[in-house]
Write a protein that holds these residues in place. Structure first.
Motif, PDB file in Angstrom:
ATOM      1  N   MET A 169      20.790  31.560  45.890  1.00 33.79           N
ATOM      2  CA  MET A 169      19.666  31.630  46.915  1.00 33.79           C
ATOM      3  C   MET A 169      19.000  30.429  47.331  1.00 33.79           C
ATOM      4  SD  MET A 169      19.151  34.919  47.393  1.00 33.79           S
ATOM      5  CE  MET A 169      21.046  35.097  47.622  1.00 33.79           C
ATOM      6  N   LEU A 170      19.129  29.167  46.398  1.00 33.73           N
ATOM      7  CA  LEU A 170      18.561  27.869  46.841  1.00 33.73           C
ATOM      8  C   LEU A 170      19.284  27.322  48.072  1.00 33.73           C
ATOM      9  CD1 LEU A 170      17.580  26.587  43.289  1.00 33.73           C
ATOM     10  CD2 LEU A 170      15.933  27.389  45.211  1.00 33.73           C
ATOM     11  N   ARG A 171      20.755  27.599  47.990  1.00 34.85           N
ATOM     12  CA  ARG A 171      21.424  26.972  49.135  1.00 34.85           C
ATOM     13  C   ARG A 171      21.304  27.588  50.188  1.00 34.85           C
ATOM     14  NH1 ARG A 171      27.510  25.882  47.072  1.00 34.85           N
ATOM     15  NH2 ARG A 171      27.441  27.811  46.457  1.00 34.85           N
ATOM     16  N   ALA A 200      13.025  31.305  47.919  1.00 37.10           N
ATOM     17  CA  ALA A 200      14.129  32.051  47.103  1.00 37.10           C
ATOM     18  C   ALA A 200      13.665  32.590  45.980  1.00 37.10           C
ATOM     19  CB  ALA A 200      15.127  30.972  46.540  1.00 37.10           C
ATOM     20  N   SER A 201      12.285  33.159  46.000  1.00 35.69           N
ATOM     21  CA  SER A 201      11.812  33.752  44.684  1.00 35.69           C
ATOM     22  C   SER A 201      12.548  35.430  44.713  1.00 35.69           C
ATOM     23  CB  SER A 201      10.196  33.931  44.798  1.00 35.69           C
ATOM     24  OG  SER A 201       9.871  34.499  45.939  1.00 35.69           O
ATOM     25  N   ALA A 202      12.513  35.973  46.064  1.00 36.49           N
ATOM     26  CA  ALA A 202      12.916  37.520  45.884  1.00 36.49           C
ATOM     27  C   ALA A 202      14.458  37.368  45.482  1.00 36.49           C
ATOM     28  CB  ALA A 202      12.857  37.954  47.253  1.00 36.49           C
ATOM     29  N   GLY A 203      15.456  36.570  45.857  1.00 31.77           N
ATOM     30  CA  GLY A 203      16.549  36.708  45.473  1.00 31.77           C
ATOM     31  C   GLY A 203      16.757  36.401  44.189  1.00 31.77           C
ATOM     32  N   ILE A 204      15.858  35.345  43.508  1.00 32.87           N
ATOM     33  CA  ILE A 204      16.177  34.845  42.021  1.00 32.87           C
ATOM     34  C   ILE A 204      15.671  35.992  41.109  1.00 32.87           C
ATOM     35  CG2 ILE A 204      15.447  33.362  40.371  1.00 32.87           C
ATOM     36  CD1 ILE A 204      14.969  31.324  42.648  1.00 32.87           C
ATOM     37  N   VAL A 205      14.598  36.741  41.625  1.00 34.75           N
ATOM     38  CA  VAL A 205      13.917  37.860  40.809  1.00 34.75           C
ATOM     39  C   VAL A 205      15.078  39.121  41.091  1.00 34.75           C
ATOM     40  CG1 VAL A 205      12.063  39.761  40.523  1.00 34.75           C
ATOM     41  CG2 VAL A 205      11.667  37.134  41.016  1.00 34.75           C
ATOM     42  N   LEU A 283      13.351  44.940  46.442  1.00 34.63           N
ATOM     43  CA  LEU A 283      12.648  43.628  46.687  1.00 34.63           C
ATOM     44  C   LEU A 283      13.550  42.814  47.599  1.00 34.63           C
ATOM     45  CD1 LEU A 283      10.535  41.741  45.344  1.00 34.63           C
ATOM     46  CD2 LEU A 283      12.086  41.092  43.688  1.00 34.63           C
ATOM     47  N   LEU A 284      15.027  42.546  47.756  1.00 32.16           N
ATOM     48  CA  LEU A 284      15.546  41.961  48.502  1.00 32.16           C
ATOM     49  C   LEU A 284      15.430  42.542  50.010  1.00 32.16           C
ATOM     50  CD1 LEU A 284      17.460  39.421  48.389  1.00 32.16           C
ATOM     51  CD2 LEU A 284      19.218  40.944  48.276  1.00 32.16           C
ATOM     52  N   LEU A 285      15.401  43.629  50.263  1.00 27.89           N
ATOM     53  CA  LEU A 285      15.265  44.137  51.425  1.00 27.89           C
ATOM     54  C   LEU A 285      13.942  43.781  52.021  1.00 27.89           C
ATOM     55  CD1 LEU A 285      16.333  45.967  53.751  1.00 27.89           C
ATOM     56  CD2 LEU A 285      15.788  47.913  52.730  1.00 27.89           C
TER      57      LEU A 285
END
Length: 292
Positions: A169-171, A200-205, A283-285
């Motif tokens: 997510m960060l990359r 990147a919060s949504a992807g990390i969560v 969340l990701l969507l």
């Protein structure tokens, strides 16, 4: 000459069309075959598990044979150990994933860490449970099983998932955002915390939720660490019940009430995993739609 070439092209097209139709038909049959067995499994789970769904399932502890009871202590133990596993594994995973994405790309150590993380990600959970049993239960606790040891074993499962998700997510955050923040004189750590983590919060969560869904059904690590407890216990330094272990113990028993509780626990656990997985995808969507 043109007629012969046209006939050859027509035969080649017909052959490709036939092969495409055969491949498509086989794919549909394979998908239907898999969905059929999935529907069969779900129907069996629902039809048998619904018989044990009642209020006492969530308010009473595991009973002796041939008596009424529930899985309250197992639900509480699973929630407690999963929560501790996430709390232990998530900060370490986010920190390691951040280092890989921001500092480890240009170093050989980063490649080694990613390789080790991939091995840990694909390692059987029983191996991780055996490792924690040897290190924590036998060496540090003197042979005493505990919920804390179970949480550590679950944290080893959470860790590689969070590391991989955070790294990816960060990359995916555009380099222009880093450059813009750094050009304003913002320190690197503030760029990571206030810019990259927010993006990147949504992807990390989502990765954390998927890790939670995975550990909620793990049995083998808890058999070696938390072991199980037929009574209600709040002491994390003592053995503690969990839904997967109770299911494992009750499913093969000769008592009807225990088997009913095992099916009911399996149904509740499946619904929990389904809700967590749907929440992660939603969340990701939403994050993707907001970016678009």
């Amino acid at each position: 000459m043109d007629t012969a070439a046209q006939r050859y092209a027509d035969r080649l097209y017909g052959r490709r069309k036939l092969l495409n139709g055969v491949a498509l038909a086989m794919s549909c049959v394979a998908a239907a075959f898999g969905l059929l067995f999935l529907a069969w499994i779900l129907w069996t789970l629902v039809s048998r598990g619904i018989q044990g769904i009642n209020w006492s399932l969530f308010t009473q502890i595991t009973p002796p044979p041939m008596e009424e009871g529930g899985l309250m202590n197992a639900f509480k133990g699973s929630l407690l150990m999963c929560a501790m596993g996430v709390l232990i594994g998530t900060p370490l995973g986010i920190a390691a994933g951040t280092w890989l994405a921001e500092y480890g790309n240009a170093r050989k150590l980063g490649t080694v860490v990613r390789f080790v993380n991939d091995i840990l990600l694909s390692a059987p959970s029983i191996v991780l449970g055996l490792f924690v049993y040897t290190l924590v239960v036998m060496q540090l606790a003197g042979g005493d099983f505990s919920a804390l040891a179970g949480a550590i074993a679950l944290a080893f499962i959470v860790l590689p998932v969070v590391v991989r998700t955070t790294d990816e997510m960060l990359r995916l955050v555009p380099a222009q955002m880093r450059e813009a923040a750094l050009s304003l004189g913002v320190p690197q750590w503030k760029v990571i915390v206030q810019v990259l983590y927010r993006s990147a919060s949504a992807g990390i969560v989502t990765g954390i939720l998927l890790a939670l869904a995975r550990i909620s059904g793990e049995t083998a690590p808890l058999l070696f660490t938390a072991f199980g407890n037929l009574y209600d216990s709040n002491n994390i330094l003592k053995p503690m019940a969990s839904v997967p272990v109770v299911m494992y113990q009750f499913a093969g028993s000769p008592y009807d009430n225990w088997r009913t509780l095992a099916w009911a626990g399996a149904l509740v656990l499946t619904l929990f995993v389904l809700v967590v997985s749907l929440g992660a995808r939603t969340l990701l969507l939403r994050k993707r739609i907001s970016h678009d």
